[in-house]
Design a protein around this motif. Structure first.
Motif, PDB file in Angstrom:
ATOM      1  N   GLY A  12       8.173  10.954  -1.969  1.00 35.51           N
ATOM      2  CA  GLY A  12       7.975  10.488  -0.470  1.00 35.51           C
ATOM      3  C   GLY A  12       9.266  10.446   0.194  1.00 35.51           C
ATOM      4  N   THR A  14      10.777  12.615   2.469  1.00 36.50           N
ATOM      5  CA  THR A  14      10.837  13.538   3.520  1.00 36.50           C
ATOM      6  C   THR A  14      10.621  12.847   5.031  1.00 36.50           C
ATOM      7  OG1 THR A  14       8.637  14.267   3.362  1.00 36.50           O
ATOM      8  CG2 THR A  14      10.093  15.634   2.380  1.00 36.50           C
ATOM      9  N   SER A  15      10.438  11.471   4.690  1.00 38.99           N
ATOM     10  CA  SER A  15      10.293  10.677   5.956  1.00 38.99           C
ATOM     11  C   SER A  15      10.473   9.404   5.543  1.00 38.99           C
ATOM     12  CB  SER A  15       8.849  11.030   6.375  1.00 38.99           C
ATOM     13  OG  SER A  15       8.072  10.042   6.979  1.00 38.99           O
ATOM     14  N   ILE A  17      10.792   5.368   4.866  1.00 36.96           N
ATOM     15  CA  ILE A  17      11.556   4.400   3.830  1.00 36.96           C
ATOM     16  C   ILE A  17      12.030   5.451   2.762  1.00 36.96           C
ATOM     17  CG2 ILE A  17      11.082   2.786   2.261  1.00 36.96           C
ATOM     18  CD1 ILE A  17       8.881   1.514   3.898  1.00 36.96           C
ATOM     19  N   PHE A  37       6.069  16.076   1.973  1.00 39.04           N
ATOM     20  CA  PHE A  37       5.762  17.183   2.449  1.00 39.04           C
ATOM     21  C   PHE A  37       6.300  17.344   3.999  1.00 39.04           C
ATOM     22  CE2 PHE A  37       1.419  15.998   0.574  1.00 39.04           C
ATOM     23  CZ  PHE A  37       1.349  16.689  -0.477  1.00 39.04           C
ATOM     24  N   ASN A  58       2.367  17.915  -5.058  1.00 40.39           N
ATOM     25  CA  ASN A  58       1.463  16.980  -4.456  1.00 40.39           C
ATOM     26  C   ASN A  58       1.249  15.972  -5.442  1.00 40.39           C
ATOM     27  OD1 ASN A  58      -0.720  15.681  -3.777  1.00 40.39           O
ATOM     28  ND2 ASN A  58      -2.022  17.557  -3.035  1.00 40.39           N
ATOM     29  N   LEU A  59       1.413  14.911  -5.350  1.00 38.68           N
ATOM     30  CA  LEU A  59       1.591  13.538  -6.096  1.00 38.68           C
ATOM     31  C   LEU A  59       0.070  13.165  -6.606  1.00 38.68           C
ATOM     32  CD1 LEU A  59       4.817  11.833  -5.333  1.00 38.68           C
ATOM     33  CD2 LEU A  59       4.478  13.629  -6.715  1.00 38.68           C
ATOM     34  N   ASN A  81       7.977   6.116  -4.173  1.00 41.97           N
ATOM     35  CA  ASN A  81       7.854   5.604  -2.815  1.00 41.97           C
ATOM     36  C   ASN A  81       6.501   6.243  -1.911  1.00 41.97           C
ATOM     37  OD1 ASN A  81       9.111   4.434  -0.149  1.00 41.97           O
ATOM     38  ND2 ASN A  81       9.093   6.838  -0.099  1.00 41.97           N
ATOM     39  N   THR A 131       8.122   1.088  -4.428  1.00 40.63           N
ATOM     40  CA  THR A 131       8.147   0.619  -3.052  1.00 40.63           C
ATOM     41  C   THR A 131       6.409  -0.051  -3.073  1.00 40.63           C
ATOM     42  OG1 THR A 131       9.456   2.344  -2.160  1.00 40.63           O
ATOM     43  CG2 THR A 131       8.227   1.120  -0.693  1.00 40.63           C
ATOM     44  N   ALA A 132       6.495  -1.309  -3.088  1.00 42.63           N
ATOM     45  CA  ALA A 132       5.205  -1.665  -3.052  1.00 42.63           C
ATOM     46  C   ALA A 132       4.941  -1.948  -1.482  1.00 42.63           C
ATOM     47  CB  ALA A 132       5.094  -3.084  -4.009  1.00 42.63           C
ATOM     48  N   TYR A 146      -5.457   0.280   0.299  1.00 43.01           N
ATOM     49  CA  TYR A 146      -4.145  -0.024   0.202  1.00 43.01           C
ATOM     50  C   TYR A 146      -3.621  -1.235  -0.536  1.00 43.01           C
ATOM     51  CZ  TYR A 146       0.585  -0.020   2.306  1.00 43.01           C
ATOM     52  OH  TYR A 146       1.944   0.086   2.403  1.00 43.01           O
ATOM     53  N   LYS A 150      -1.473  -1.650  -3.894  1.00 45.52           N
ATOM     54  CA  LYS A 150      -0.368  -2.318  -3.891  1.00 45.52           C
ATOM     55  C   LYS A 150      -0.133  -3.595  -4.851  1.00 45.52           C
ATOM     56  CE  LYS A 150       1.891   0.544  -0.977  1.00 45.52           C
ATOM     57  NZ  LYS A 150       2.846   1.301  -1.580  1.00 45.52           N
ATOM     58  N   GLY A 177       7.704  -5.658   4.646  1.00 44.35           N
ATOM     59  CA  GLY A 177       6.732  -6.086   5.570  1.00 44.35           C
ATOM     60  C   GLY A 177       6.648  -4.751   6.411  1.00 44.35           C
ATOM     61  N   VAL A 179       7.600  -1.726   8.594  1.00 43.49           N
ATOM     62  CA  VAL A 179       8.739  -0.897   8.865  1.00 43.49           C
ATOM     63  C   VAL A 179       8.351   0.296   9.793  1.00 43.49           C
ATOM     64  CG1 VAL A 179      10.587   0.414   7.865  1.00 43.49           C
ATOM     65  CG2 VAL A 179       9.292  -1.401   6.476  1.00 43.49           C
ATOM     66  N   THR A 181       7.544   3.472  10.800  1.00 45.41           N
ATOM     67  CA  THR A 181       7.780   4.725  10.092  1.00 45.41           C
ATOM     68  C   THR A 181       6.353   5.501  10.694  1.00 45.41           C
ATOM     69  OG1 THR A 181       6.506   4.263   8.291  1.00 45.41           O
ATOM     70  CG2 THR A 181       8.803   3.908   8.012  1.00 45.41           C
ATOM     71  N   ILE A 184       3.085   3.807   9.990  1.00 47.53           N
ATOM     72  CA  ILE A 184       2.636   2.648  10.690  1.00 47.53           C
ATOM     73  C   ILE A 184       2.302   3.034  12.083  1.00 47.53           C
ATOM     74  CG2 ILE A 184       3.533   0.640  12.178  1.00 47.53           C
ATOM     75  CD1 ILE A 184       2.974  -0.132   8.989  1.00 47.53           C
TER      76      ILE A 184
HETATM   77  P1  NAD Z   1       5.649   8.006   5.584  1.00 43.84           P
HETATM   78  O1  NAD Z   1       4.577   8.154   6.126  1.00 43.84           O
HETATM   79  O2  NAD Z   1       6.793   7.963   6.632  1.00 43.84           O
HETATM   80  O3  NAD Z   1       6.196   8.604   4.407  1.00 43.84           O
HETATM   81  C1  NAD Z   1       5.224   9.015   3.510  1.00 43.84           C
HETATM   82  C2  NAD Z   1       6.067  10.055   2.351  1.00 43.84           C
HETATM   83  O4  NAD Z   1       5.172  10.444   1.290  1.00 43.84           O
HETATM   84  C3  NAD Z   1       6.145  11.382   3.188  1.00 43.84           C
HETATM   85  O5  NAD Z   1       7.576  11.934   2.657  1.00 43.84           O
HETATM   86  C4  NAD Z   1       4.955  12.150   2.834  1.00 43.84           C
HETATM   87  O6  NAD Z   1       5.342  13.504   2.755  1.00 43.84           O
HETATM   88  C5  NAD Z   1       4.919  11.717   1.323  1.00 43.84           C
HETATM   89  N1  NAD Z   1       3.703  12.097   0.698  1.00 43.84           N
HETATM   90  C6  NAD Z   1       2.354  11.817   1.477  1.00 43.84           C
HETATM   91  N2  NAD Z   1       1.218  12.272   0.650  1.00 43.84           N
HETATM   92  C7  NAD Z   1       2.053  12.831  -0.468  1.00 43.84           C
HETATM   93  C8  NAD Z   1       1.496  13.668  -1.598  1.00 43.84           C
HETATM   94  N3  NAD Z   1       0.189  13.548  -1.799  1.00 43.84           N
HETATM   95  N4  NAD Z   1       2.467  14.015  -2.821  1.00 43.84           N
HETATM   96  C9  NAD Z   1       3.809  13.754  -2.314  1.00 43.84           C
HETATM   97  N5  NAD Z   1       4.025  13.219  -1.164  1.00 43.84           N
HETATM   98  C10 NAD Z   1       3.483  12.767  -0.380  1.00 43.84           C
HETATM   99  O7  NAD Z   1       5.418   6.316   5.149  1.00 43.84           O
HETATM  100  P2  NAD Z   1       6.657   5.144   4.851  1.00 43.84           P
HETATM  101  O8  NAD Z   1       6.227   4.182   5.909  1.00 43.84           O
HETATM  102  O9  NAD Z   1       7.935   5.583   4.879  1.00 43.84           O
HETATM  103  O10 NAD Z   1       5.905   4.451   3.409  1.00 43.84           O
HETATM  104  C11 NAD Z   1       6.757   4.903   2.307  1.00 43.84           C
HETATM  105  C12 NAD Z   1       6.261   3.920   1.174  1.00 43.84           C
HETATM  106  O11 NAD Z   1       6.580   2.604   1.736  1.00 43.84           O
HETATM  107  C13 NAD Z   1       4.666   3.760   1.080  1.00 43.84           C
HETATM  108  O12 NAD Z   1       4.557   3.705  -0.170  1.00 43.84           O
HETATM  109  C14 NAD Z   1       4.202   2.811   1.918  1.00 43.84           C
HETATM  110  O13 NAD Z   1       2.912   2.419   1.404  1.00 43.84           O
HETATM  111  C15 NAD Z   1       5.255   1.768   1.626  1.00 43.84           C
HETATM  112  N6  NAD Z   1       5.288   0.721   2.831  1.00 43.84           N
HETATM  113  C16 NAD Z   1       5.491   1.001   4.160  1.00 43.84           C
HETATM  114  C17 NAD Z   1       5.583  -0.101   5.215  1.00 43.84           C
HETATM  115  C18 NAD Z   1       5.700   0.504   6.591  1.00 43.84           C
HETATM  116  O14 NAD Z   1       5.609  -0.723   7.251  1.00 43.84           O
HETATM  117  N7  NAD Z   1       6.227   1.633   6.861  1.00 43.84           N
HETATM  118  C19 NAD Z   1       5.628  -1.280   4.677  1.00 43.84           C
HETATM  119  C20 NAD Z   1       5.040  -1.595   3.369  1.00 43.84           C
HETATM  120  C21 NAD Z   1       5.433  -0.573   2.338  1.00 43.84           C
END
Ligand code: NAD
Length: 251
Positions: A12, A14-15, A17, A37, A58-59, A81, A131-132, A146, A150, A177, A179, A181, A184
């Motif tokens: 994950g 490509t975007s 965290i 993706f 695709n995970l 992640n 990444t929890a 979710y 987690k 907490g 972030v 992205t 969110i």
């Molecule tokens: P995001 O949506 O920006 O990124 C998600 C990533 O996962 C992307 O690269 C996407 O293409 C990939 N992805 C989605 N489905 C997929 C699949 N089936 N196979 C392969 N890749 C796939 O999200 P983010 O906010 O960067 O979240 C990243 C991690 O951080 C997640 O585990 C999320 O639960 C965790 N997290 C996020 C926050 C927050 O506030 N953003 C807080 C706590 C934890």
């Protein structure tokens, strides 16, 4: 550049965290494998920026994970992640969303880990970083899948930390907490509907209300923590769940 010669798979990435973690590990010399993706041209740009390999696996599909792990070979750093969210009261929670969230946020990490561990053990060195979330330690309503996923990844991480304790491989969670992205951004409309609030109310009274600092965590801050966990000095940090949540879980 203490990660020179080490290969890091960040799922994950490509975007959000994951991308920030990939950039931070690259800055320390790691050879990066991106996964996730997105728009083909955007991904090509990221690959060029990071000199990275890429898997579009695709995970949610165990056979695609196996093919990815076979293709990229041994990894020294595994960052599980990739994750997704859905916000809905439990009685309306779509069954397919439940399965996808548990599948991506929890089961995919089991598969990548079981496939990465043999080579790490053989080398006597490895770092597994999951990444929890603050939601691995506490809950919010309407996020049943979710929160379950987690809390699950936190328990999985402790277990593998114990199993690998004498092997030179550490396993830890990073628990951010909020972030800012796309993950969110995407949950704001559903939270507005589930709670009957405006967009601003969701941001200030639901999201930032949780964080005593009243600030979103920055993806780069999460990247820096991942880098620390890869250092030799972190060799005795294992089975831990590192909060980076502006004080949320201190309350
Ligand atoms: P995001 O949506 O920006 O990124 C998600 C990533 O996962 C992307 O690269 C996407 O293409 C990939 N992805 C989605 N489905 C997929 C699949 N089936 N196979 C392969 N890749 C796939 O999200 P983010 O906010 O960067 O979240 C990243 C991690 O951080 C997640 O585990 C999320 O639960 C965790 N997290 C996020 C926050 C927050 O506030 N953003 C807080 C706590 C934890």
């Amino acid at each position: 550049m203490f990660l020179e010669g080490k290969r890091a798979l960040v799922t994950g990435s490509t975007s959000g965290i994951g991308l920030a973690i990939a950039r931070a590990l690259k800055a320390e010399g790691a050879d990066i494998v991106l996964n996730g993706f997105g728009d083909e041209a955007e991904i090509a740009k990221l690959r060029e920026e990071l000199g990275a390999d890429y898997s579009g696996a695709n995970l949610l599909d165990a056979s695609e994970i196996e093919a990815m792990m076979n293709e990229i070979g041994a990894v020294d750093v595994l960052v599980n992640n990739a994750g997704m969210q859905h916000v809905s009261p439990v009685e309306d929670f779509p069954v397919d969303k439940w399965e996808a969230i548990i599948g991506l946020n929890l089961t995919a990490a089991f598969h990548t880990t079981r496939l990465a561990v043999p080579a790490m053990k053989e080398k006597g060195w490895g770092r597994i970083i999951n990444t929890a979330s603050a939601h691995s330690l506490t809950a919010s309503p309407f996020k049943s899948a979710y929160n379950a996923s987690k809390h699950g990844i936190a328990g999985f991480t402790k277990t593998i930390a114990l199993e690998l304790a004498t092997s030179g491989v550490t396993a830890n969670c990073i628990s951010p907490g909020y972030v800012w992205t796309p993950l969110i951004e995407g949950q704001i409309p559903d939270t507005m509907a589930a709670r009957g609030l405006s967009r601003e109310e969701v941001i200030n009274d639901v999201l930032l209300a949780k964080q005593p600092t009243k600030k979103f965590v920055q993806p780069e801050e999460v990247g820096a923590l991942a880098v620390f966990l890869c250092r030799e000095e972190a060799g005795n940090v294992t089975g831990a769940n590192w909060s980076i949540d502006g004080g949320w879980t201190a309350e």
